[in-house]
Design an enzyme around this catalytic site. Structure first.
Site, PDB file in Angstrom:
ATOM      1  N   CYS A  57      -6.715  -3.065   7.152  1.00  0.00           N
ATOM      2  CA  CYS A  57      -8.116  -1.888   7.028  1.00  0.00           C
ATOM      3  C   CYS A  57      -9.057  -2.778   6.248  1.00  0.00           C
ATOM      4  O   CYS A  57     -10.285  -2.304   6.356  1.00  0.00           O
ATOM      5  CB  CYS A  57      -7.610  -0.832   6.292  1.00  0.00           C
ATOM      6  N   CYS A  78       0.843  -1.214   0.005  1.00  0.00           N
ATOM      7  CA  CYS A  78       0.031  -0.042   0.079  1.00  0.00           C
ATOM      8  C   CYS A  78       0.768   1.195   0.063  1.00  0.00           C
ATOM      9  O   CYS A  78       0.663   2.185  -0.795  1.00  0.00           O
ATOM     10  CB  CYS A  78      -0.826   0.007   1.121  1.00  0.00           C
TER      11      CYS A  78
END
Length: 462
Positions: A250, A154
């Site tokens: 997440c 990410c």
């Protein structure tokens, strides 16, 4: 020595990625104190409609097509047509799906930080690139018997890739985050260093950033402690000064990565054999994605002494179980190496290395296997190759290392170059020979190499 005025002219405007947490808010406050023009943004990355739902807007086949060879094709990020940010009409937070650990409340918290600091605030939709570069590789890694590191991916592809591109579209030369690490300039080369607070150091998580990304990144918290950040947040009246840290993935809100992966890949992990290191069948496992190398709990087999997962073979659908000694090795193979400064320091060199985030560095020798240069094959009628606008703008004239000197002061510094010109290029593989045997070396995780506090490079454990 470059003057403060010249530095600020070079950096110009900075976009701070606001999560709603204390670290990113403190980073924004420090940059404002230092005199930079600052804007805040929040990136929406999670949406159940992109995660294997029957009404998916983006099918797994489309995502998989775009995620092949991601580890050796970083420049492909330039080929994606990211949806331009319409800054005048950001999404209504009431319509944002409350997916995973990202909620409308998080956007509100980030917006409140920006409002308190008096800076513009933008919401950026990153769901499609996040699905392509993070979620799909995460799920496909588990299907191949690997242990992924989604936060590392990410950072490289989303926070300092797609989000940096959006920042540049808004006229920003740099992006800043609340990560605990440092960037130092040496004669035009940008080095990634560990944070001064080693307990909070996140250089491992940033080790895949490219030289171009480092050149356009500011990390204001690199010389701070967490308590310093909270003090800064309180001083500026930020509402998140005491907010706790999130430890979850997440996009997997309940922690059940197996169920999530099965939904995304539209498959089911079938039971298979537990075997020992000699190939003897010991029992049945629940599905290969339930296990990772080094795992002891949850195996479901009774032995007279501790047993661990030593290897996963997705093709044979087997999980190898062994003793602690069988789990240990002096030698680790690493593929798809990315050198933080663009090249390796030498074909063979001493370093320290980490094979997982929460590990102390270990002494090792690295032997680099240089990637062969492909020989072009002439064709009578070559097909023109389409070109794309690069998401990374050309390097600025100078780069600042933001250092915390007091509750109200920032300084910038550069250091003279003492390093020889690097000669080995990207795309290498290497072998790490550790001085002490390493336990639980999990393929798919990242190995990160250090020279003191400086990050040399990283690669995927093979």
């Amino acid at each position: 020595m470059t003057s403060d005025t010249e530095r600020k002219r070079a950096v110009r405007k900075v976009m701070v990625a606001l999560s709603g947490g204390v670290d990113s808010g403190a980073a924004a406050a420090l940059l404002i104190e230092a005199g930079y023009e600052v804007i805040g943004c929040y990136g929406i990355m999670c949406n159940p409609e992109l995660h294997g739902n029957e009404k998916a807007q983006l099918t797994h086949e489309q995502i998989a097509k775009d995620t092949r060879n991601l580890n050796i094709s970083d420049q492909r990020i330039a080929s994606y047509d990211w949806s331009p940010l319409n800054a005048s009409t950001p999404p209504d937070i009431a319509t944002v799906p409350a997916a995973s650990t990202q909620t409308a409340a998080d956007i509100e918290a980030a917006e409140q930080v920006a409002r308190t600091l008096g800076i513009p605030f933008h919401v950026v939709d990153l769901r499609v690139p996040f699905a392509r570069h993070v979620i799909a590789p995460f799920c496909e890694s588990y299907a191949r018997g690997l242990t992924p590191s989604p936060c590392v991916d990410c950072n490289r592809h989303i926070k300092f890739g797609a989000l940096l591109r959006e920042a540049q579209r808004l006229g920003c030369s740099h992006i800043a985050t609340g990560h605990y690490a440092r960037i130092v300039e040496r004669a035009g080369h940008y080095e990634l260093h560990k944070a001064l607070d080693t307990r909070k150091d996140q250089s491992y998580m940033l080790a895949r950033l490219t030289p171009e990304q480092l050149a356009h990144t500011l990390l204001p918290l690199g010389a701070l402690t967490k308590d310093d950040a909270r003090t800064i947040a309180r001083t500026h009246g930020l509402p998140n000064a005491q907010r706790s840290e999130s430890q979850d993935i997440c996009f997997v809100p309940d922690g059940d990565h197996v169920a999530f992966t099965e939904r995304f890949l539209q498959t089911r992990f079938e039971p298979g054999d537990f075997i020992d290191t000699r190939g003897t069948v010991l029992g049945q496992h629940e599905g290969i994605a339930h296990y990772t190398v080094g795992q002891r709990k949850g195996i479901g087999l009774a032995f007279g002494e501790p047993r661990y997962v030593c290897a996963l073979d997705a093709q044979a659908n087997t999980v190898t179980i062994g003793t602690r000694e069988e789990l240990r090795t002096h030698t680790v193979s690493v593929r798809d190496v990315s050198w933080t400064e663009g090249a390796a320091p030498a074909p063979s060199f001493e370093c320290t290395a980490k094979i997982r985030y929460r590990q102390a560095e270990q002494s090792a020798r690295a032997e680099v296997h240089v990637a062969p240069t492909p020989t072009p094959t002439p064709t009578p009628t070559p097909t023109p190759t389409p070109t794309y606008a690069s998401p990374i703008i050309s390097p600025c004239e100078t780069k600042e290392k933001i250092a915390y000197e007091s509750a109200k002061m920032l300084t910038a510094e550069t250091e003279p170059s003492t390093e020889p010109e690097p000669k080995i290029t990207q795309g290498d593989s290497l072998t790490l020979y550790f001085a002490e045997p390493q336990s639980a070396v999990a393929p798919g995780q990242y190995a990160v190499l250090y020279d003191g506090t400086r990050v040399l490079g990283s690669g995927i454990i093979a």
